[in-house]
Every structure is written in structure tokens, then in C-alpha cells.
Design a protein around this motif. Structure first.
Motif, PDB file in Angstrom:
ATOM      1  N   PRO A   1      -3.832   3.905   0.880  1.00 16.65           N
ATOM      2  CA  PRO A   1      -4.539   3.206  -0.225  1.00 16.65           C
ATOM      3  C   PRO A   1      -3.725   1.808  -0.935  1.00 16.65           C
ATOM      4  CG  PRO A   1      -4.125   5.399  -0.962  1.00 16.65           C
ATOM      5  CD  PRO A   1      -3.395   5.251   0.365  1.00 16.65           C
TER       6      PRO A   1
ATOM      7  N   HIS B   1       0.875  -1.196  -0.054  1.00 18.59           N
ATOM      8  CA  HIS B   1      -0.021   0.026   0.078  1.00 18.59           C
ATOM      9  C   HIS B   1       0.947   1.137   0.027  1.00 18.59           C
ATOM     10  CE1 HIS B   1       0.657   1.020   4.188  1.00 18.59           C
ATOM     11  NE2 HIS B   1       1.062  -0.334   4.365  1.00 18.59           N
TER      12      HIS B   1
ATOM     13  N   ARG C   1      -4.266   6.636  -7.950  1.00 17.75           N
ATOM     14  CA  ARG C   1      -4.792   7.089  -6.621  1.00 17.75           C
ATOM     15  C   ARG C   1      -6.238   7.972  -6.608  1.00 17.75           C
ATOM     16  NH1 ARG C   1       0.028   8.086  -2.451  1.00 17.75           N
ATOM     17  NH2 ARG C   1      -1.693   8.643  -0.998  1.00 17.75           N
TER      18      ARG C   1
ATOM     19  N   ASN D   1      -8.451   7.213  -0.837  1.00 14.91           N
ATOM     20  CA  ASN D   1      -7.901   6.328  -0.133  1.00 14.91           C
ATOM     21  C   ASN D   1      -8.099   4.935  -0.931  1.00 14.91           C
ATOM     22  OD1 ASN D   1      -6.213   5.813   2.222  1.00 14.91           O
ATOM     23  ND2 ASN D   1      -7.830   4.667   3.056  1.00 14.91           N
ATOM     24  N   GLN D   2      -8.180   5.035  -2.284  1.00 18.23           N
ATOM     25  CA  GLN D   2      -8.310   3.710  -2.964  1.00 18.23           C
ATOM     26  C   GLN D   2      -7.500   3.791  -4.001  1.00 18.23           C
ATOM     27  OE1 GLN D   2     -12.483   2.702  -3.933  1.00 18.23           O
ATOM     28  NE2 GLN D   2     -13.256   3.369  -2.092  1.00 18.23           N
ATOM     29  N   THR D   3      -7.333   2.959  -4.994  1.00 19.42           N
ATOM     30  CA  THR D   3      -6.523   2.951  -6.339  1.00 19.42           C
ATOM     31  C   THR D   3      -7.295   2.187  -7.007  1.00 19.42           C
ATOM     32  OG1 THR D   3      -5.356   0.769  -5.463  1.00 19.42           O
ATOM     33  CG2 THR D   3      -4.322   2.680  -4.787  1.00 19.42           C
TER      34      THR D   3
END
Length: 290
Positions: free
Chosen positions: A238, A228, A282, A285-287
């Protein structure tokens, strides 16, 4: 496949993101066609076609790309700014400059060094930094500078300043390959490049020392690893990649550790490769990984 030098120099990557809406793919394609570029591959994703977020990674070939970047950027600015989109334009021929930080555990470090030597990841590892001297000879055997920066119990801030002197302005990516120190928010902000970390996926169930023994004592049936991006929130950045392997009561604690090390190597190498190939975008907070 090894491309001829000129062909490799003329390949680019275009990363686009922003609010979704009609005409984005057409606009990107139109700009590239207008300057004479040929699209090699195009991946896209929308979180929701009605009011969602849009992401796109395009590989293209453009004769004389290094000398035409300014022209291409001007054309992209005109078309994409009107759609409220941001973009990154990358020359594929330029590998990412990477530094690795490590403590005493060597499996992730040596895997990345080996993969660079064999051209599996488009990166140049410029240095390895450790809070212990143990791995110096291994690293120097790959022809890569090794820096030992001890971290005293109450001297983390001093050590981080030494790290910044070595790293700042010299790298595009920092990899924590089992670096067993918590880095500060101040360090993250001042370094100002992406940082990738690897850890076993027992967190938060088996925190602290001896996680594999704790997992063995609980009779786990799966072990794994997570790569991460690093943020100020410990181990909550992420996620780029994860994987697991099935285990049983037959495995000893040492065997669990060996299998866990295998997973950690694979997960970290994939995450670093995908980042270096500009496949990871990105989004909060996700990818999105293409």
C-alpha cells in the motif's frame, strides 16, 4: 507548538474503521462526551455511503487519560462493537519506537536522524542496522546504536534471524531507508510490525542497476519517489506518499540522482511522520491518509 507536559499526556488519538452506516460519527462523539473528553479534531472518509468502508481519525483531550484508558475502551467496546467497527486508541504522548535498516546510501537515513533530533517526527529511533559498516560513525554521532549485520550471498536467512533478535518486541515500526536487500515473507510475518520502504518511482520501467542512467538515456521528464508499506509482493504494498520533480535534457545523470535523493528524503520523512502520527489507515492494498 510544545504543550505543557500534563496537557500532552492527556491527548489521545482514536482510529475507527469498518463498514459504513448511519450513526457512526454520532456514536464516537457520544462515547467521548460521556467520559468527558473534548474533541480537538475529527477527520473522516467513506468509500461509498451505500455499502462502503468508513474511516475516522479523532484527536481528543481527556483529563487523566493514562489512568482512564480502560474505562474509555470499555465504553468504546459497548458502542462500536454494535456497529461492527474496529478501533485503535493511542496515547499521543508516546512516540513510536522506530528502527532503520540501511545499506551504504545515507541521504534518507541522515534526514530521519536529523528530524528526530529536532523533534519534527514523534518517534524514538532505537537502532540502525546495516549490511555494511560504512555509516556507523555517522549514526553513533547522533547517539543511536548501530549494528552491522553482514548478509552473505547464501546467508540471508541467518542474517534475518540476527535482525529479529535485535528488533522483535522492541519496535513499533521498521523503516527501510535505502536498504538494498530483499526481505523475506517469513521475516515480515515474524517481525509483525509495519515496515515502510522508499524507492525511486522509475519502477518498473527502469529496474535493476543504474536506474538514473537508464532514465537519462530515455530522456525522462519527471523523476520521483514512492513510500509504501512492505508486503511479500516486492514493491507492491500500500502506497503512503509519492512526489515528483520535473527535469529536462539539461540535467546530467549525477544531477538526476541528486534531485531524486531530495525527493526520496521528503517522501520518506512525510510517510514516516504520518504513520507515527496515526494518520495512515490501511485498507487492503490502499491507504487512507488524514
Amino acid at each position: 507548538m510544545n504543550l505543557p507536559a500534563q496537557d500532552a499526556a492527556d491527548r489521545g488519538r482514536l482510529i475507527v474503521q469498518g463498514a459504513d452506516g448511519p450513526g457512526i460519527v454520532a456514536s464516537v462523539s457520544s462515547v467521548l462526551a460521556r467520559v468527558g473528553a473534548n474533541i480537538i479534531s475529527l477527520d473522516q472518509h467513506s468509500t461509498d455511503p451505500a455499502g462502503g468502508r468508513f474511516f475516522q481519525r479523532t484527536m481528543f483531550h481527556l483529563d487523566g487519560l493514562p489512568g482512564r484508558l480502560t474505562e474509555l475502551e470499555e465504553e468504546l467496546d459497548k458502542d462500536l462493537s454494535a456497529l461492527g467497527l474496529s478501533y485503535r486508541l493511542v496515547e499521543a504522548r508516546k512516540p513510536k519506537r522506530v528502527a532503520i535498516m540501511v545499506s551504504k546510501t545515507d541521504h534518507c537515513l541522515l534526514d530521519l536522524l536529523w528530524r528526530q533530533r529536532h523533534g519534527e517526527i514523534p518517534m524514538n529511533i532505537s537502532m540502525v542496522i546495516s549490511n555494511h559498516p560504512d555509516l556507523g560513525d555517522d549514526v553513533r554521532g547522533f547517539g543511536i546504536p548501530f549494528f552491522h549485520v553482514p548478509v552473505a550471498k547464501d546467508g540471508k536467512a541467518v542474517a534475518e534471524q540476527e535482525h529479529l533478535k535485535l528488533l522483535k518486541g522492541n519496535i513499533d515500526l521498521l523503516v527501510l531507508a535505502r536498504y538494498m536487500q530483499i526481505i523475506s515473507g517469513e521475516f515480515i510475518e515474524e517481525l509483525d510490525v509495519p515496515i515502510i520502504n522508499i524507492h525511486h518511482s522509475f519502477l518498473p520501467a527502469f529496474i535493476g542497476a543504474g536506474p538514473y542512467q537508464k532514465a537519462k538515456d530515455r530522456g525522462v521528464k519527471l523523476i520521483g519517489a514512492t513510500a509504501h508499506y512492505v508486503t511479500e509482493d516486492l514493491d507492491e504494498g500500500p502506497i503512503i506518499e509519492q512526489d515528483v520533480v520535473r527535469v529536462s535534457h539539461v540535467q546530467t545523470t549525477a544531477q538526476l540522482q541528486r534531485r531524486g535523493a531530495d525527493v526520496e528524503r521528503q517522501v520518506l520523512s512525510r510517510a514516516v511522520a504520518w504513520h507515527c502520527e496515526d494518520r495512515v489507515i490501511r485498507d487492503g492494498n490502499q491507504t487512507v491518509v488524514f
